[in-house]
Scaffold this active site. Structure first.
Site, PDB file in Angstrom:
ATOM      1  N   LYS A   4       0.825  -1.207   0.000  1.00  0.00           N
ATOM      2  CA  LYS A   4       0.000   0.000   0.000  1.00  0.00           C
ATOM      3  C   LYS A   4       0.859   1.257   0.000  1.00  0.00           C
ATOM      4  O   LYS A   4       0.438   2.305  -0.487  1.00  0.00           O
ATOM      5  CB  LYS A   4      -0.920   0.000   1.228  1.00  0.00           C
ATOM      6  CG  LYS A   4      -2.053  -1.012   1.138  1.00  0.00           C
ATOM      7  CD  LYS A   4      -3.013  -0.856   2.305  1.00  0.00           C
ATOM      8  CE  LYS A   4      -4.187  -1.801   2.167  1.00  0.00           C
ATOM      9  NZ  LYS A   4      -5.164  -1.665   3.282  1.00  0.00           N
ATOM     10  N   SER A  14      -5.914  12.925 -18.401  1.00  0.00           N
ATOM     11  CA  SER A  14      -6.961  11.902 -18.432  1.00  0.00           C
ATOM     12  C   SER A  14      -7.191  11.393 -19.842  1.00  0.00           C
ATOM     13  O   SER A  14      -6.688  11.951 -20.815  1.00  0.00           O
ATOM     14  CB  SER A  14      -8.270  12.487 -17.892  1.00  0.00           C
ATOM     15  OG  SER A  14      -8.783  13.449 -18.811  1.00  0.00           O
ATOM     16  N   CYS A  15      -7.978  10.336 -19.948  1.00  0.00           N
ATOM     17  CA  CYS A  15      -8.297   9.788 -21.265  1.00  0.00           C
ATOM     18  C   CYS A  15      -9.071  10.810 -22.095  1.00  0.00           C
ATOM     19  O   CYS A  15      -8.811  10.988 -23.288  1.00  0.00           O
ATOM     20  CB  CYS A  15      -9.102   8.500 -21.116  1.00  0.00           C
ATOM     21  SG  CYS A  15     -10.560   8.649 -20.068  1.00  0.00           S
ATOM     22  N   THR A  16     -10.023  11.504 -21.453  1.00  0.00           N
ATOM     23  CA  THR A  16     -10.817  12.493 -22.170  1.00  0.00           C
ATOM     24  C   THR A  16      -9.966  13.681 -22.597  1.00  0.00           C
ATOM     25  O   THR A  16     -10.149  14.234 -23.684  1.00  0.00           O
ATOM     26  CB  THR A  16     -11.983  12.983 -21.292  1.00  0.00           C
ATOM     27  OG1 THR A  16     -12.675  11.854 -20.758  1.00  0.00           O
ATOM     28  CG2 THR A  16     -12.964  13.819 -22.107  1.00  0.00           C
ATOM     29  N   GLY A  30     -12.768  16.848 -15.588  1.00  0.00           N
ATOM     30  CA  GLY A  30     -11.583  17.681 -15.417  1.00  0.00           C
ATOM     31  C   GLY A  30     -10.857  17.937 -16.714  1.00  0.00           C
ATOM     32  O   GLY A  30      -9.821  18.615 -16.728  1.00  0.00           O
ATOM     33  N   ARG A  61     -22.378   9.997 -17.996  1.00  0.00           N
ATOM     34  CA  ARG A  61     -22.159   8.621 -17.582  1.00  0.00           C
ATOM     35  C   ARG A  61     -23.282   7.778 -18.164  1.00  0.00           C
ATOM     36  O   ARG A  61     -24.446   7.989 -17.857  1.00  0.00           O
ATOM     37  CB  ARG A  61     -22.142   8.515 -16.057  1.00  0.00           C
ATOM     38  CG  ARG A  61     -21.002   9.301 -15.431  1.00  0.00           C
ATOM     39  CD  ARG A  61     -21.056   9.240 -13.929  1.00  0.00           C
ATOM     40  NE  ARG A  61     -19.963  10.023 -13.384  1.00  0.00           N
ATOM     41  CZ  ARG A  61     -19.131   9.586 -12.443  1.00  0.00           C
ATOM     42  NH1 ARG A  61     -19.248   8.362 -11.980  1.00  0.00           N
ATOM     43  NH2 ARG A  61     -18.178  10.362 -11.986  1.00  0.00           N
TER      44      ARG A  61
END
Length: 278
Positions: A38, A109-111, A153, A175
């Site tokens: 962790k 991010s992917c977007t 974002g 979504r």
């Protein structure tokens, strides 16, 4: 891990060989070390010879947290998510701003990797103007029987990788009950007059030149299932039949998971070459 890799609900069955032995995961005969820590600082990357780490847990997304990997011997960390403070880079957009002094960077991010190249093309020919959006409580609703408007974002991230667009973009995502492939609907208000054909031509020209391998272009009427099999490009820009001076066609869809993974690899190779590691 073997079971989940071999039988994937999105991409189907892995056709190669995969097994677990001697505490490692073997994919096509290649051993991959597996850790159950962790605290990233406890992973001894120096013992494996791993210098460049892709941080994809979704937990260590700030410079301070991702830097824990450096304590184990890693030299550089690439976060596969937006970061609040790490420099963000998008292939084909702002790699020229990379400096080898950075030890922790983000692939956004992917977007963002879909939106930023398209925004760059339009911005190189004009300017965009819009406002911000805010989150609400709808994100907690069940997605199986809803289409949930949500903030993203991506707009803020684009402002970081393309400073001239900072504060001039707004983001909205939906979504929907699909596990892969998303859509970006970019609306721009042009600073100078341009016909819709001119806009399409600029996007197509970039997809065949400066953005080749990063962005594709099509005027075919594709859907999610068609894009699911598209693994070679991050995004496919579709131009539909809207009014002139408006770029607002929802055929701009992206191959989200595998396409984004390819951009992470592209960024990793780029920074390693710039650092003299390759």
């Amino acid at each position: 891990m073997v079971y989940m890799f071999k039988y994937d609900s999105v991409h189907g069955r892995f056709k190669g060989s995969i097994e677990a032995k001697n505490g490692k995961l073997y994919v096509e005969g290649k051993p991959i070390s597996v850790y159950q820590e962790k605290d990233a600082a406890n992973i001894k990357w120096s013992e494996t010879g791993a210098a460049y780490i892709v941080e994809s847990t979704g937990v260590f997304t700030t410079t301070e947290k991702a830097s824990a990997h450096l304590k184990g011997g890693a030299k550089k960390v690439i976060i596969s998510a937006p970061s609040a403070d790490a420099p963000m880079f998008v292939c084909g957009v702002n790699l020229d701003a990379y400096d080898s002094k950075y030890t922790v960077i983000s692939n956004a991010s992917c977007t963002t990797n879909c939106l930023a190249p398209l925004a760059k093309i339009i911005n190189d020919n004009s300017r965009t103007v819009d406002g911000p959006s805010h989150k609400d409580w709808r994100g907690g609703r069940a997605v199986g029987n809803n289409i949930i408007p949500s903030s993203t974002g991506a707009a803020k991230a684009v402002g970081k990788v393309i400073p001239s667009l900072n504060g001039k973009l707004t983001g909205l995502s939906f979504r929907v009950p699909t596990v892969d492939v998303s859509v970006v609907d970019l609306v721009v208000r042009l600073e100078k007059s341009a016909s819709y054909d001119e806009i399409k031509a600029a996007v197509k020209r970039a997809s065949e030149g400066s953005m080749k391998g990063i962005m594709g272009y099509t005027e075919e009427k594709w859907c999610r299932q068609t894009l699911l099999a598209t693994t070679t490009r991050r995004s496919l820009t579709g131009c539909g039949h809207r009014a002139e001076q408006e770029l607002c066609e929802a055929d701009r869809v992206v191959r989200q998971r595998v396409g984004y993974s390819k951009r992470v690899c592209d960024l990793l190779v780029f920074v390693a070459k710039k650092d003299g590691a390759l």
